[in-house]
Every structure is written in structure tokens, then in C-alpha cells.
Design a protein around this motif. Structure first.
Motif, short mmCIF file in Angstrom:
data_model
loop_
_atom_site.label_atom_id
_atom_site.label_comp_id
_atom_site.label_asym_id
_atom_site.label_seq_id
_atom_site.Cartn_x
_atom_site.Cartn_y
_atom_site.Cartn_z
N VAL A 51 -10.59 2.90 -12.58
CA VAL A 51 -11.19 4.15 -11.86
C VAL A 51 -12.62 3.58 -11.51
CG1 VAL A 51 -11.97 5.17 -13.84
CG2 VAL A 51 -11.78 6.31 -11.63
N LEU A 52 -13.04 3.95 -10.16
CA LEU A 52 -14.39 3.65 -9.87
C LEU A 52 -15.06 4.89 -9.26
CD1 LEU A 52 -13.63 0.42 -7.49
CD2 LEU A 52 -14.50 0.51 -9.88
N LEU A 53 -16.21 4.95 -9.57
CA LEU A 53 -16.80 6.20 -9.13
C LEU A 53 -18.21 5.87 -8.25
CD1 LEU A 53 -17.67 9.06 -9.26
CD2 LEU A 53 -18.79 8.79 -11.76
N LEU A 85 -14.28 8.70 -5.46
CA LEU A 85 -13.77 8.30 -6.67
C LEU A 85 -12.59 7.77 -6.05
CD1 LEU A 85 -14.03 9.14 -9.63
CD2 LEU A 85 -12.47 10.80 -9.26
N SER A 86 -12.20 6.31 -6.76
CA SER A 86 -10.69 5.79 -6.36
C SER A 86 -10.24 5.31 -7.70
CB SER A 86 -11.27 4.46 -5.60
OG SER A 86 -11.94 3.40 -6.23
N LEU A 87 -8.86 5.40 -7.39
CA LEU A 87 -8.05 4.90 -8.45
C LEU A 87 -7.28 3.57 -7.97
CD1 LEU A 87 -6.58 5.54 -11.13
CD2 LEU A 87 -4.78 6.62 -9.72
N GLN A 88 -7.24 2.62 -8.75
CA GLN A 88 -6.55 1.56 -8.39
C GLN A 88 -5.62 0.78 -9.38
OE1 GLN A 88 -9.65 -1.78 -8.33
NE2 GLN A 88 -10.87 -0.78 -6.84
N ILE A 89 -4.35 0.69 -9.02
CA ILE A 89 -3.15 0.49 -9.61
C ILE A 89 -2.72 -0.89 -9.28
CG2 ILE A 89 -0.86 1.30 -10.31
CD1 ILE A 89 -1.52 3.94 -9.17
N ALA A 90 -2.77 -2.01 -10.47
CA ALA A 90 -2.32 -3.02 -10.27
C ALA A 90 -0.82 -3.30 -10.29
CB ALA A 90 -3.20 -3.96 -11.41
N ALA A 91 -0.37 -4.36 -9.69
CA ALA A 91 1.05 -4.57 -9.49
C ALA A 91 1.96 -3.35 -9.66
CB ALA A 91 1.35 -5.55 -10.88
N THR A 92 1.72 -2.59 -8.54
CA THR A 92 2.32 -1.40 -8.57
C THR A 92 3.90 -1.53 -8.89
OG1 THR A 92 0.61 -0.77 -6.70
CG2 THR A 92 2.55 0.68 -7.05
N GLN A 93 4.32 -0.56 -9.22
CA GLN A 93 5.92 -0.43 -9.67
C GLN A 93 6.47 0.72 -9.27
OE1 GLN A 93 5.64 -0.52 -14.00
NE2 GLN A 93 4.53 -2.50 -13.97
N PRO A 94 7.80 0.79 -8.97
CA PRO A 94 8.49 1.79 -8.52
C PRO A 94 8.48 3.14 -9.27
CG PRO A 94 10.19 -0.05 -8.31
CD PRO A 94 9.15 -0.47 -9.01
N GLY A 95 8.17 3.10 -10.68
CA GLY A 95 7.74 4.23 -11.60
C GLY A 95 6.55 4.69 -11.17
N ASP A 96 5.64 4.05 -10.21
CA ASP A 96 4.26 4.75 -10.16
C ASP A 96 4.37 5.55 -8.94
OD1 ASP A 96 2.97 1.25 -10.66
OD2 ASP A 96 2.93 3.06 -12.04
N SER A 97 5.54 5.61 -8.32
CA SER A 97 5.68 6.60 -7.06
C SER A 97 5.68 8.04 -7.79
CB SER A 97 7.20 6.43 -6.31
OG SER A 97 7.19 5.29 -6.03
#
Lengths: 113, 114
Positions: B64-66, B73-85
Motif C-alpha cells: 500500500v502506498l500513501l 492511496l494505492s494497492l499493488q498486488i504482485a503476481a495477480t492470481q485468479p483468487g484475487d478477483s
């Protein structure tokens, strides 16, 4: 984190009736909250459920429509009174845990016909 | 279960790519921020939080970056997976008032393409 359960998980009700939603936590918590999530929308706070005193309602929500009980530190109820189709929403309880973090229950999906 | 966020902005990414979800918050005095993930038919699930005395915080596969200057505010998700949907919400709070209730953003739907 706390484990939070809600009953019922979903219901379909007739207009003009009332529904009471229960929220149970597996640990004692100081603060509990009730939120509404209308279809396709974000979460809006209805009220803060205070143990041993009246709930604190947000602007646009009133006690006659959404009476709340908080008899102890692990349980709260929200009643949706005299329901209309506009009350169809997901109703969520949350608890304050570990300082400022809120954890949510699974929600109660209400449909009013 | 019922769908959440039927009319929300949607971010579509390929599995394995990084995702960035953005949020503009409303109160410049807010000092505590949380990201939640909400899957269809479920309540919001806590992902990560950050206080205003920090500009970055990392968790498992999430960052999370502020940026307080522009209230972003941002949320970064690395190596996104189907379960992140899911639908992702940011929330803010002004913790020193004693009022612990959260104000939620409008949400973003993340769709992960296999």
C-alpha cells in the motif's frame, strides 16, 4: 482477528414487516458497528452499537427505522423496521479489533418484495 | 451469491501480472487507511492498513502506498492470481477523534484473466 457470525445469512421479506439481524463475536470487543451496502454500492455506516447505552446513528438513519441492541460485549442486533423494497441491501456488522482495525461479518442479504 | 459492485470501475489484468488499484480519499485529516477485499457473497476482508506517518507498507504480495499531498492511496498486488478477483475498497478514519467508524471509497472490481 475476531470471528464474526451473522444470522440470518439472507432473507426475503414482505414490505411492511420487520427483520432482526444478529451479530455474534467470539471475543469481547469494545466497539461494534452496523453498515449497509446497497446493490452495486459501497458501504455506508448506519450506527455505532454502544454496550449499555443507545446506539449512535449517522445522518440519514434513525432509531425508529433501525433499532439496535447491544446487551453485552459479544453480541448486537439490528432491526430493519417497516421494510420497503428500498431497504433491500446487504447489512454488515463489524468490530473494532487491535486498535483501529475493523473486521467484518459475512453480511445478511435482505430482499424486500 | 449476489454480486457486489455491479456498476463499479473494473480493472482487468492477466494472471501473473501486477495490479495497481487506486483510491482518492476525502478527508485530509484522516490518519488511518485500510484496504478491503470483498468477494461475491461475502463480507469485506481486511488486506492491509497504513497510518499517515508512513508512505509505504508491504504485506504478503501486497503493497500500500500513501500520498498525503494529493490524498491518494494505492494497492499493488504482485503476481495477480485468479483468487484475487474481487471488489476492492479503500477506507479511511480519523482515529484521534474517538470515532472509529470508517468512511469507504466507491470500490474497484479486479478481474483476473487466466
Amino acid at each position: 482477528s475476531a470471528v464474526i457470525s451473522q444470522k440470518p445469512s439472507r432473507d426475503i421479506c414482505q414490505r411492511g414487516t420487520s427483520l432482526t439481524i444478529q451479530c455474534q463475536v467470539d471475543s469481547q470487543v469494545t466497539m461494534m458497528f452496523w453498515y449497509r451496502q446497497q446493490p452495486g454500492q459501497s458501504l455506508t455506516l448506519i450506527a455505532t452499537a454502544n454496550q449499555g447505552s443507545e446506539a449512535t446513528y449517522e445522518s440519514g438513519f434513525v432509531i425508529d427505522k433501525f433499532p439496535i441492541s447491544r446487551p453485552n460485549l459479544t453480541f448486537s442486533t439490528l432491526t430493519v423496521s417497516n421494510m420497503s423494497p428500498e431497504d433491500s441491501s446487504i447489512y454488515l456488522c463489524s468490530v473494532l479489533w487491535d486498535g483501529d482495525t475493523q473486521y467484518f461479518g459475512p453480511g445478511t442479504r435482505l430482499t424486500v418484495l | 451469491g449476489e454480486s457486489v459492485g455491479l456498476h463499479l470501475p473494473t480493472l482487468s489484468v492477466q494472471e501473473g501480472d501486477n495490479s495497481i488499484i487506486n483510491c482518492a480519499y476525502s478527508n485530509s485529516a484522516s490518519d488511518y487507511f485500510i484496504w478491503y477485499k470483498q468477494e461475491s457473497g461475502k463480507g469485506p476482508q481486511f488486506i492491509i492498513d497504513i497510518r499517515s506517518n508512513m508512505d509505504k507498507r508491504q504485506g504478503q504480495r501486497v503493497t500500500v502506498l500513501l500520498n498525503k499531498t494529493v490524498k491518494h492511496l494505492s494497492l499493488q498486488i504482485a503476481a495477480t492470481q485468479p483468487g484475487d478477483s474481487a471488489v476492492y475498497f479503500c477506507a479511511e478514519n480519523l482515529s484521534d477523534t474517538g470515532r472509529r467508524a470508517l468512511t469507504f471509497g466507491s470500490g474497484t472490481r479486479l478481474q483476473v484473466q487466466p
